[in-house]
Design a protein around this motif. Sequence first.
Motif, PDB file in Angstrom:
ATOM      1  N   ARG A  75       0.844  -1.194   0.000  1.00 40.84           N
ATOM      2  CA  ARG A  75       0.000   0.000   0.000  1.00 40.84           C
ATOM      3  C   ARG A  75       0.873   1.236   0.000  1.00 40.84           C
ATOM      4  NH1 ARG A  75      -2.517  -0.174   6.139  1.00 40.84           N
ATOM      5  NH2 ARG A  75      -0.544   0.187   7.264  1.00 40.84           N
ATOM      6  N   THR A  76       0.228   2.385  -0.260  1.00 39.03           N
ATOM      7  CA  THR A  76       0.963   3.640  -0.397  1.00 39.03           C
ATOM      8  C   THR A  76       1.497   4.123   0.945  1.00 39.03           C
ATOM      9  OG1 THR A  76      -0.408   4.286  -2.275  1.00 39.03           O
ATOM     10  CG2 THR A  76       0.766   6.041  -1.130  1.00 39.03           C
ATOM     11  N   SER A 100      -3.267  -1.476  -7.355  1.00 36.28           N
ATOM     12  CA  SER A 100      -2.873  -0.359  -8.213  1.00 36.28           C
ATOM     13  C   SER A 100      -2.750   0.877  -7.335  1.00 36.28           C
ATOM     14  CB  SER A 100      -3.910  -0.147  -9.321  1.00 36.28           C
ATOM     15  OG  SER A 100      -3.529   0.909 -10.168  1.00 36.28           O
ATOM     16  N   THR A 101      -1.578   1.077  -6.775  1.00 34.25           N
ATOM     17  CA  THR A 101      -1.365   2.140  -5.814  1.00 34.25           C
ATOM     18  C   THR A 101       0.072   2.633  -5.910  1.00 34.25           C
ATOM     19  OG1 THR A 101      -1.530   2.706  -3.451  1.00 34.25           O
ATOM     20  CG2 THR A 101      -0.708   0.512  -3.985  1.00 34.25           C
ATOM     21  N   PRO A 102       0.327   3.907  -5.661  1.00 38.38           N
ATOM     22  CA  PRO A 102       1.718   4.382  -5.657  1.00 38.38           C
ATOM     23  C   PRO A 102       2.510   3.775  -4.498  1.00 38.38           C
ATOM     24  CG  PRO A 102       0.161   6.217  -5.837  1.00 38.38           C
ATOM     25  CD  PRO A 102      -0.631   5.009  -5.484  1.00 38.38           C
ATOM     26  N   ILE A 103       3.823   3.764  -4.650  1.00 35.17           N
ATOM     27  CA  ILE A 103       4.670   3.390  -3.517  1.00 35.17           C
ATOM     28  C   ILE A 103       4.734   4.540  -2.524  1.00 35.17           C
ATOM     29  CG2 ILE A 103       7.027   2.827  -2.827  1.00 35.17           C
ATOM     30  CD1 ILE A 103       7.324   1.255  -5.404  1.00 35.17           C
ATOM     31  N   SER A 106       9.120  -1.338 -14.156  1.00 35.04           N
ATOM     32  CA  SER A 106       7.968  -2.250 -14.022  1.00 35.04           C
ATOM     33  C   SER A 106       6.702  -1.563 -13.541  1.00 35.04           C
ATOM     34  CB  SER A 106       8.319  -3.412 -13.079  1.00 35.04           C
ATOM     35  OG  SER A 106       9.466  -4.096 -13.510  1.00 35.04           O
ATOM     36  N   THR A 107       6.262  -0.521 -14.250  1.00 32.30           N
ATOM     37  CA  THR A 107       4.948   0.050 -14.012  1.00 32.30           C
ATOM     38  C   THR A 107       4.320   0.372 -15.356  1.00 32.30           C
ATOM     39  OG1 THR A 107       3.691   1.859 -12.993  1.00 32.30           O
ATOM     40  CG2 THR A 107       5.907   2.380 -13.756  1.00 32.30           C
ATOM     41  N   ASP A 108       3.019   0.194 -15.452  1.00 34.22           N
ATOM     42  CA  ASP A 108       2.315   0.559 -16.676  1.00 34.22           C
ATOM     43  C   ASP A 108       1.818   1.998 -16.619  1.00 34.22           C
ATOM     44  OD1 ASP A 108       1.568  -0.303 -19.235  1.00 34.22           O
ATOM     45  OD2 ASP A 108      -0.522  -0.536 -18.603  1.00 34.22           O
ATOM     46  N   ARG A 119      -1.158   0.467 -13.242  1.00 31.12           N
ATOM     47  CA  ARG A 119      -1.124   1.778 -13.901  1.00 31.12           C
ATOM     48  C   ARG A 119      -0.899   2.930 -12.932  1.00 31.12           C
ATOM     49  NH1 ARG A 119      -2.506   2.142 -19.000  1.00 31.12           N
ATOM     50  NH2 ARG A 119      -3.138   4.329 -18.738  1.00 31.12           N
ATOM     51  N   ALA A 120      -0.741   2.647 -11.661  1.00 37.22           N
ATOM     52  CA  ALA A 120      -0.501   3.725 -10.695  1.00 37.22           C
ATOM     53  C   ALA A 120       0.929   4.229 -10.813  1.00 37.22           C
ATOM     54  CB  ALA A 120      -0.759   3.218  -9.279  1.00 37.22           C
TER      55      ALA A 120
END
Length: 798
Positions: A480-481, A502-505, A547-549, A526-527
Amino acid sequence: MMKGVDVVVLVAVVLSVVCGERIVLNCRKDLKSQIENAVSGSEILAPSGGCEFVLHKHINVTRDDITIRGLRATIRDGYPEPMLNVTGDRFVMTDFELTGNAESILDGLRESLVYLHGNDFDIRRGKLSRASRDAIGIQPVWFSPNKRIDRGRVSDIVGYQNSRETVSLGNFPLLDFDTGDYGTEEERKTVYVSNVHLENIRAYGSELKGALEVSDGVEDIVVKNIYAEDCRYGIAIQDHGVSEHESNNRVSVSNLVVFDSFFAVLSQTNPIPHSDISFKRVLARHCTRGMRMRHIARLRMDDVRILESGGPFLVSRGRSLNEIEDCPQLKIKDLLISGGGAQAVAIEQSSGVSLTGISLAEEPEVSNFNVGVQFMEEKGKSAENELKIKQSFLDPARKDDVKIIPATPVPEPTEEPNEPPETPLPEVTPPAFTEAPKPDRGSDPVVFLKCSRDLEEQLSEAEPYATLIGPSYCTFKVRRTIKLRQPQILRGLKVWLEGDSSTPIFSIESEDVKIFEFRLKGNGSRAPLIAIISGGNFFVEDGSFSSTDGDAVAVEPRNDTTSLEGGHFRRLRGNGIGGYLLALRAGSKRAAFAKNFFIEDVSLKKGGGVLQMNDGVENVFAHDLSAIDCKTAVLIKHNGSKSMVSSAFVTSLSARNCDRGVHATSGSERTMHLSMADINLRNCVRGIRLTNVNGPRIYRVRIKDSIRDPVTLTSCDFAVLRDVNIDGTSPSAIDSAIYIYRSKKVIVAAPTIGAQTQFNHGLTFDEGNETPLWAKFLMIVNEDFAAAKKSPIRIVGG
């Protein structure tokens, strides 16, 4: 044998001095004694947490090789003292916040927050506010053994409401308090400043001065990326008229933005031999006056825009928007002007003047000039020999495009309109000194993170302003972010987003968050890996993404009342990024804005692109960008709202195997300002495509093996293209190397196409539905389209 022993002893002494000590400041002890007692080579760290020192006496840093990190301090009201007086060499200060007491100091007792008198200083990542004089003053001391300052760097500095400049650089003679004088002229001859680099400096609310002063005998100075808002000027070149040894020479300024200020650039100089000062890429908006330059030989100004400045009050008083006096061998190239004044440019007492690409905007609501260029002849010299104007559009001037005035006695200067008076601050009696309450002790300034513990917990437990260092032997895994809601420095982290969320680091939601030396890996969602949604003055440097879309870093205000200002991105690498390495967005909310971003050395392999700007992102200073195997290397989009302006300086861009090199499009209001230089595109389907960009500047472009549409401009009035080379082969014939559609007053200089290219035409100028006036709307010089299969230049009428 004794000689060998002497050498060993000497080396040991040198090493002990250079190594010094590592000192953690105690917030309950006197700061002055803690710093002044540090030995040479010491690293001094301020504690994290609620520790802010309160000073009433200045601190002398006399020893060499002192480093101070994380200092937060203020001066007590009524005390006319600087904070730091640095005479030692190789002084380093980073990540600091200093606050002065400007409102409580008499006018004659003002002092800078920091004085730098030594060599090889390095000042980075600082906030300075309410200085009673300059925030940072770089000045040699004529009465000290070391009378020169040679080499130094100041970067990533922001100043708020300082009485004078955020950074002042010069040799103004300082008073020797022991003798009570300023030294003789012979003594001052030996004093100078040279080889100083100033970069990424912002100033707000300096009503009497501005972001930067260069004065009194400096040489070989490099200035980059300066922003001034609500100031008297952006940059001033000055001397104090004491002697000819105050001449300033070889000063280079690039990427200057000035907004809502009195002057864009001001030269407060006397007739002594200043020379070789250059300005490149200047954007001034909503300023009372543009440039006033005096007594500078070989002054050069390239790619300058003075927009929506001046006004009818200058016309009524017979004053010019831009004034130049006694500047022999003056060269100005690509100057775009809108606003008002009796003259757009007035030049006098200057010989050997060359003006190229001077353009006046045509819109009646933003332009009101009686004369385009006014030139006053010197006695015994004629304008025919001393003034050359070419490739210029001055016809919107109401009376004269060019007005020549015969030599006459110089009139007495008239009073400046609406200049803010330099009134002294109110007299204030210094308060009696009382012991300040003891602050919190603070916490350890450096925290070493443990791989066995949860990363989010460790970051939330740390105090504000702490430096948190990740272990080199492990990677944190998160699902989770992690929300960064207080000022902190994160260094050396390796983080992997696992699972399918789908969450930012990281989500940056605070001022002064700094992330250095990191590796972030997504999970293919996609985040963005880093989302920056509020705060400002953040730093993301020396890191890699994979490794992020989605985007690697997405900057976007959280809501209608959020602003994001001041971001720094350096030495970033991306691989396998589906979106953009850096995505800067002002957001759909009209009150939100994002501006002042500094980008350097950023590259992407396989992804959407290296840089995206959306919907009114202002003042992006981008240098050294690289994209390989991408969709669009640089994408700039704007929804066309007049209240949101996009502006960018992009220099040194390389793109290979991309669908598009540069794609920029704005709405019909043309509220986008773009300068590009040193662009290299290879094996891209399309090269440069601009739509509704206001006066774009494109310099030194190399496009090789483009499949189609190397350069296309649509509705780009006042565009300038210089030194554009298009070469290589394509699978089939391309209609035109350069295609210009419905664009007025365009300058194209030195375009070339290679012998192996397959272009039907070198350049096509398509007027669309406009009245066929191509000869008035297009200037093309020194072209080499000999390889075109059908015709070098094709004109398509309305």
